[in-house]
Design an enzyme around this catalytic site. Structure first.
Site, short mmCIF file in Angstrom:
data_model
loop_
_atom_site.label_atom_id
_atom_site.label_comp_id
_atom_site.label_asym_id
_atom_site.label_seq_id
_atom_site.Cartn_x
_atom_site.Cartn_y
_atom_site.Cartn_z
N ASP A 42 2.67 5.75 0.19
CA ASP A 42 2.68 6.93 1.13
C ASP A 42 2.39 8.09 0.37
OD1 ASP A 42 3.59 5.75 3.85
OD2 ASP A 42 5.07 5.24 2.59
N ASP A 182 4.57 0.97 10.93
CA ASP A 182 4.83 1.38 10.14
C ASP A 182 6.18 2.40 10.35
OD1 ASP A 182 5.78 2.83 7.45
OD2 ASP A 182 3.79 3.88 7.34
N GLY A 183 7.09 2.10 10.11
CA GLY A 183 8.36 2.80 10.41
C GLY A 183 9.61 1.95 11.23
C1 DX5 Z 1 7.08 7.50 6.33
C2 DX5 Z 1 6.15 6.27 5.60
C3 DX5 Z 1 6.79 4.80 5.76
C4 DX5 Z 1 8.27 4.56 5.16
C5 DX5 Z 1 8.65 3.57 6.18
O1 DX5 Z 1 6.43 8.17 7.19
O2 DX5 Z 1 4.85 6.30 6.40
O3 DX5 Z 1 5.88 3.91 5.09
O4 DX5 Z 1 8.37 4.27 3.86
O5 DX5 Z 1 9.99 3.27 5.79
P1 DX5 Z 1 11.16 2.55 6.64
O6 DX5 Z 1 10.55 1.23 6.67
O7 DX5 Z 1 12.39 2.90 6.06
O8 DX5 Z 1 10.87 3.00 8.13
ZN ZN Z 2 3.65 4.76 5.57
#
Ligand code: DX5
Ligand code: ZN
Length: 229
Positions: A42, A182-183
């Protein structure tokens, strides 16, 4: 070379943003040994999202390791001017770039720019953005990323509308375009995201914030088996 060459039909992608950066190489090595192949990286610029995250310097330091494990780095650009960074990411060893549709005035041009550098390419869209708009903008992309949180940081909860948006997205895309989520993906939510149609499932806190990230990755992968016919 494209996503079908380096990613399996379904991938649980560890999101490096949530890693312990004092032990990054070890943590990634453990995940590779447990079967992870696609690592999510990211990039945030403090403008498109409030946070500044990680960029090409960190990417370049881990790319040789990841390549050595036959893995790839899938870069999610949460930045206002994505095209400006494509070359640096390609040179640092990124395999693909996913930019946000909200910041591209001409997605076809942005996709072509990524392709000209030999990168795979994805189009991401935020929870406020119309699914139809993202799907239409993604012509020629390898994947479309449905954000299931407001982008910014790891550890947020998956938004309840996300599975419905994934399902709608899947129905609008050609079969060979991958759907990424994602998320907020964790042991409780991963199946619903998969059943809705996601095949690239990004997980940050559910992997790296656990005592044993490799075991957490294996557990998430197990939960996907038989979840979609
Ligand atoms: C945050 C990023 C994600 C983040 C996801 O905006 O794009 O990739 O690392 O984290 P989790 O899986 O904990 O929601
Ligand atoms: Zn991400």
């Amino acid at each position: 070379m494209g996503w079908s060459d380096w990613a399996r039909d379904v991938e649980v992608e560890p999101s490096i943003y949530a890693a312990d950066f004092s032990r990054l190489g070890d943590q990634l090595g453990g995940l590779a040994a447990a079967g992870a192949r696609v690592f999510h990286f990211d990039v945030g610029d403090g403008h498109f999202i409030p946070e500044i995250t990680i960029g090409p310097i960190v990417l370049a330091s881990i790319a040789p390791l990841v390549r050595g494990w036959s893995g790839v780095l899938d870069c999610h650009l949460m930045v206002s001017e994505p095209e400006k960074h494509f070359q640096a990411i390609a040179e640092a060893g990124g395999k693909s770039v996913t930019f946000h549709v909200e910041v591209s005035d001409d997605p076809a041009r942005t996709i072509a720019r990524a392709r000209s550098l030999g990168l795979g390419v994805g189009v991401a869209f935020n929870p406020e953005t119309e699914v139809e708009h993202a799907a239409a903008a993604a012509e020629g992309a390898d994947l479309v990323l449905c954000m299931s949180i407001h982008p910014g940081y790891s550890g947020q909860k998956l938004m309840p509308e996300a599975p419905g948006r994934i399902e709608q997205l899947r129905s609008l895309l050609p079969a060979d375009v991958r759907v990424q989520v994602d998320g907020g993906i964790n042991a409780e939510t991963i199946r619903a995201a998969r059943v809705a149609g996601a095949d690239l499932l990004v997980a940050g806190s559910a992997i790296f914030w656990r005592d044993d990230p490799a075991a957490a990755h294996a557990d998430l992968t197990d939960r996907l088996e038989h979840s979609r016919g």
